[in-house]
Structures are given as C-alpha cells and as structure tokens.
Design a protein around this motif. Sequence first.
Motif, mmCIF file in Angstrom:
data_model
loop_
_atom_site.group_PDB
_atom_site.id
_atom_site.type_symbol
_atom_site.label_atom_id
_atom_site.label_comp_id
_atom_site.label_asym_id
_atom_site.label_seq_id
_atom_site.Cartn_x
_atom_site.Cartn_y
_atom_site.Cartn_z
ATOM 1 N N VAL A 71 -6.160 -10.652 7.147
ATOM 2 C CA VAL A 71 -7.527 -10.285 7.497
ATOM 3 C C VAL A 71 -8.276 -9.559 6.383
ATOM 4 C CG1 VAL A 71 -7.022 -10.205 9.972
ATOM 5 C CG2 VAL A 71 -6.800 -8.130 8.607
ATOM 6 N N PHE A 72 -7.587 -9.254 5.298
ATOM 7 C CA PHE A 72 -8.241 -8.583 4.186
ATOM 8 C C PHE A 72 -8.787 -9.610 3.214
ATOM 9 C CE2 PHE A 72 -4.988 -5.001 4.976
ATOM 10 C CZ PHE A 72 -5.800 -4.410 5.921
ATOM 11 N N SER A 73 -9.568 -9.149 2.271
ATOM 12 C CA SER A 73 -10.192 -10.020 1.277
ATOM 13 C C SER A 73 -9.173 -10.971 0.652
ATOM 14 C CB SER A 73 -10.825 -9.160 0.184
ATOM 15 O OG SER A 73 -11.366 -9.953 -0.821
ATOM 16 N N GLY A 74 -9.566 -12.210 0.518
ATOM 17 C CA GLY A 74 -8.665 -13.219 -0.032
ATOM 18 C C GLY A 74 -7.647 -13.707 0.972
ATOM 19 N N MET A 75 -7.908 -13.427 2.257
ATOM 20 C CA MET A 75 -7.012 -13.817 3.344
ATOM 21 C C MET A 75 -5.596 -13.291 3.106
ATOM 22 S SD MET A 75 -8.473 -17.572 4.154
ATOM 23 C CE MET A 75 -9.732 -17.890 2.936
ATOM 24 N N ARG A 76 -5.538 -12.015 2.745
ATOM 25 C CA ARG A 76 -4.264 -11.352 2.499
ATOM 26 C C ARG A 76 -4.055 -10.256 3.524
ATOM 27 N NH1 ARG A 76 -5.099 -9.198 -3.273
ATOM 28 N NH2 ARG A 76 -7.074 -8.712 -2.307
ATOM 29 N N GLY A 77 -2.855 -9.817 3.661
ATOM 30 C CA GLY A 77 -2.526 -8.723 4.556
ATOM 31 C C GLY A 77 -1.288 -8.009 4.058
ATOM 32 N N GLY A 78 -0.960 -6.914 4.688
ATOM 33 C CA GLY A 78 0.241 -6.169 4.334
ATOM 34 C C GLY A 78 -0.068 -4.836 3.694
ATOM 35 N N LEU A 79 0.965 -4.015 3.640
ATOM 36 C CA LEU A 79 0.814 -2.670 3.086
ATOM 37 C C LEU A 79 0.494 -2.681 1.601
ATOM 38 C CD1 LEU A 79 3.691 -0.809 4.968
ATOM 39 C CD2 LEU A 79 1.228 -0.705 5.412
ATOM 40 N N SER A 80 0.931 -3.725 0.891
ATOM 41 C CA SER A 80 0.641 -3.780 -0.544
ATOM 42 C C SER A 80 -0.861 -3.836 -0.800
ATOM 43 C CB SER A 80 1.332 -4.977 -1.189
ATOM 44 O OG SER A 80 0.825 -6.191 -0.664
ATOM 45 N N ILE A 81 -1.619 -4.440 0.093
ATOM 46 C CA ILE A 81 -3.078 -4.489 -0.060
ATOM 47 C C ILE A 81 -3.667 -3.108 0.215
ATOM 48 C CG2 ILE A 81 -5.221 -5.564 0.744
ATOM 49 C CD1 ILE A 81 -3.203 -7.467 -0.705
ATOM 50 N N LEU A 82 -3.145 -2.440 1.239
ATOM 51 C CA LEU A 82 -3.649 -1.100 1.559
ATOM 52 C C LEU A 82 -3.396 -0.102 0.439
ATOM 53 C CD1 LEU A 82 -2.703 -0.773 5.332
ATOM 54 C CD2 LEU A 82 -4.981 -1.014 4.348
ATOM 55 N N PHE A 83 -2.313 -0.297 -0.299
ATOM 56 C CA PHE A 83 -2.007 0.620 -1.388
ATOM 57 C C PHE A 83 -2.383 0.050 -2.747
ATOM 58 C CE2 PHE A 83 0.688 2.058 2.107
ATOM 59 C CZ PHE A 83 0.237 3.363 2.186
ATOM 60 N N GLY A 84 -3.108 -1.082 -2.735
ATOM 61 C CA GLY A 84 -3.628 -1.682 -3.956
ATOM 62 C C GLY A 84 -5.014 -1.135 -4.281
ATOM 63 N N PRO A 85 -5.696 -1.737 -5.250
ATOM 64 C CA PRO A 85 -6.996 -1.240 -5.702
ATOM 65 C C PRO A 85 -8.061 -1.119 -4.606
ATOM 66 C CG PRO A 85 -6.150 -2.885 -7.217
ATOM 67 C CD PRO A 85 -5.232 -2.877 -6.034
ATOM 68 N N THR A 86 -8.054 -2.017 -3.629
ATOM 69 C CA THR A 86 -9.088 -1.976 -2.586
ATOM 70 C C THR A 86 -8.678 -1.152 -1.368
ATOM 71 O OG1 THR A 86 -8.280 -4.044 -1.614
ATOM 72 C CG2 THR A 86 -10.043 -4.213 -3.263
ATOM 73 N N GLY A 87 -7.515 -0.555 -1.405
ATOM 74 C CA GLY A 87 -7.023 0.224 -0.265
ATOM 75 C C GLY A 87 -7.932 1.372 0.123
ATOM 76 N N GLY A 88 -8.558 2.012 -0.840
ATOM 77 C CA GLY A 88 -9.463 3.113 -0.530
ATOM 78 C C GLY A 88 -10.624 2.650 0.342
ATOM 79 N N PHE A 89 -11.134 1.469 0.057
ATOM 80 C CA PHE A 89 -12.223 0.928 0.870
ATOM 81 C C PHE A 89 -11.732 0.672 2.295
ATOM 82 C CE2 PHE A 89 -13.356 -0.070 -3.451
ATOM 83 C CZ PHE A 89 -14.709 0.239 -3.496
ATOM 84 N N ILE A 90 -10.599 0.017 2.390
ATOM 85 C CA ILE A 90 -10.071 -0.351 3.708
ATOM 86 C C ILE A 90 -9.769 0.889 4.540
ATOM 87 C CG2 ILE A 90 -8.201 -1.544 4.918
ATOM 88 C CD1 ILE A 90 -8.027 -3.403 2.387
ATOM 89 N N PHE A 91 -9.156 1.898 3.930
ATOM 90 C CA PHE A 91 -8.847 3.131 4.658
ATOM 91 C C PHE A 91 -10.114 3.871 5.100
ATOM 92 C CE2 PHE A 91 -4.480 3.142 2.688
ATOM 93 C CZ PHE A 91 -3.794 3.119 3.892
ATOM 94 N N LEU A 92 -11.187 3.759 4.319
ATOM 95 C CA LEU A 92 -12.422 4.453 4.667
ATOM 96 C C LEU A 92 -13.299 3.670 5.645
ATOM 97 C CD1 LEU A 92 -13.475 6.117 1.291
ATOM 98 C CD2 LEU A 92 -12.603 7.221 3.356
ATOM 99 N N PHE A 93 -13.063 2.378 5.815
ATOM 100 C CA PHE A 93 -13.891 1.566 6.718
ATOM 101 C C PHE A 93 -14.009 2.163 8.123
ATOM 102 C CE2 PHE A 93 -13.451 -2.812 4.424
ATOM 103 C CZ PHE A 93 -14.438 -2.454 3.527
#
Length: 175
Positions: A71-93
């Motif tokens: 469900v994340f950008s690029g049709m990706r998911g998982g904790l690696s995305i949350l702790f990757g470069p865009t994780g700050g955006f996702i956590f703040l959404f």
Amino acid sequence: MTTKRMIMISLFAAMLAISVFIFPPIPIPVIDVNFTLQTLFVIMIGYLLSPIDAFLSVFIYVLMGAIGLPVFSGMRGGLSILFGPTGGFIFLFPIVSFLIAYTKSKTTKVWHDLLIGFVWGILFLYLGATLWLSFSININYFKALITMLIFVPFDMQKILLAYIIARRIPKQVIY
C-alpha cells in the motif's frame, strides 16, 4: 463505536491504500521520495472525518503497510519501507490527518481550512519527515529540506483538491 463510524474509518483507509494504484508514483531524482497522491488522501481524510476517526483511518493504512501489504508508494509494503527514506512521511501521516481534523473550522471558512491544510500537510509534514529523510540517506537536513521544495507546488494543489472534494461530500454521508 457505531457501525457507520467503523465503515467510514475502514473505507478511508482503503481509499488511501488504493491511491498508489490509481496514480503510480513518479520518482524524483536526487532524493528517494516519489510524487504520489497519498498526501491528497491524508489531507482529505482530515477534512472529512473527526480527529480520532481521521487518525484511526490513516493509522490502519500504516499498519496495513507495516504487515507487508503493498500500500506504500511503488506498491511496496513492510517494515523496511517504514524505516527507509520515506518512513518519516508515513509515520507522520496519521498525525497530520488528526491535526487537520482537529484544527479545521467547524463552519465553512475556506481560507482558514486551506491554511490549516498547508500548515499541517506541508510545513509540519515536511519539517518532521525531512529530518528522518536526511538521517536515512545521510545528507544535511537543510539540503534535504531544499530538495523537498519541488513538492510544495504540487502539494498545495493537492490541498486545494482535497478541500474541494471534502466540501462536495454531504455531511450526512460521513456522519
């Protein structure tokens, strides 16, 4: 919690999740952040729902991605995305959606609500999420913040569109 509230929270979480399928992400060179419609839906959810419902809706979306659903950008998911470069955006959404819902006008004050969308959906989100981005890709915070400026005109248009959509949906449908 009423059945209608649960349906609305779930419906908006699902809409946010499918936003990456509606409009595929556009990669931006230099930084590992894509242009997506996610912020449009996060802001619209804030305009439409109560603060708690807005938070829950977007938080459910984050949880869906955290468990690996694409469900994340690029049709990706998982904790690696949350702790990757865009994780700050996702956590703040979820927080952004909550803050917009909490501070929006109770009546139709267009400029107030658009300013609220800008303050929370751009200023707060960018300032907070860029901190994580700069740490994640190991660049200076201010350099990362300057590279994020390319998104501001598009996000301002998303705020306007989110507000227009939110005002066109009758309150009886949501509440």
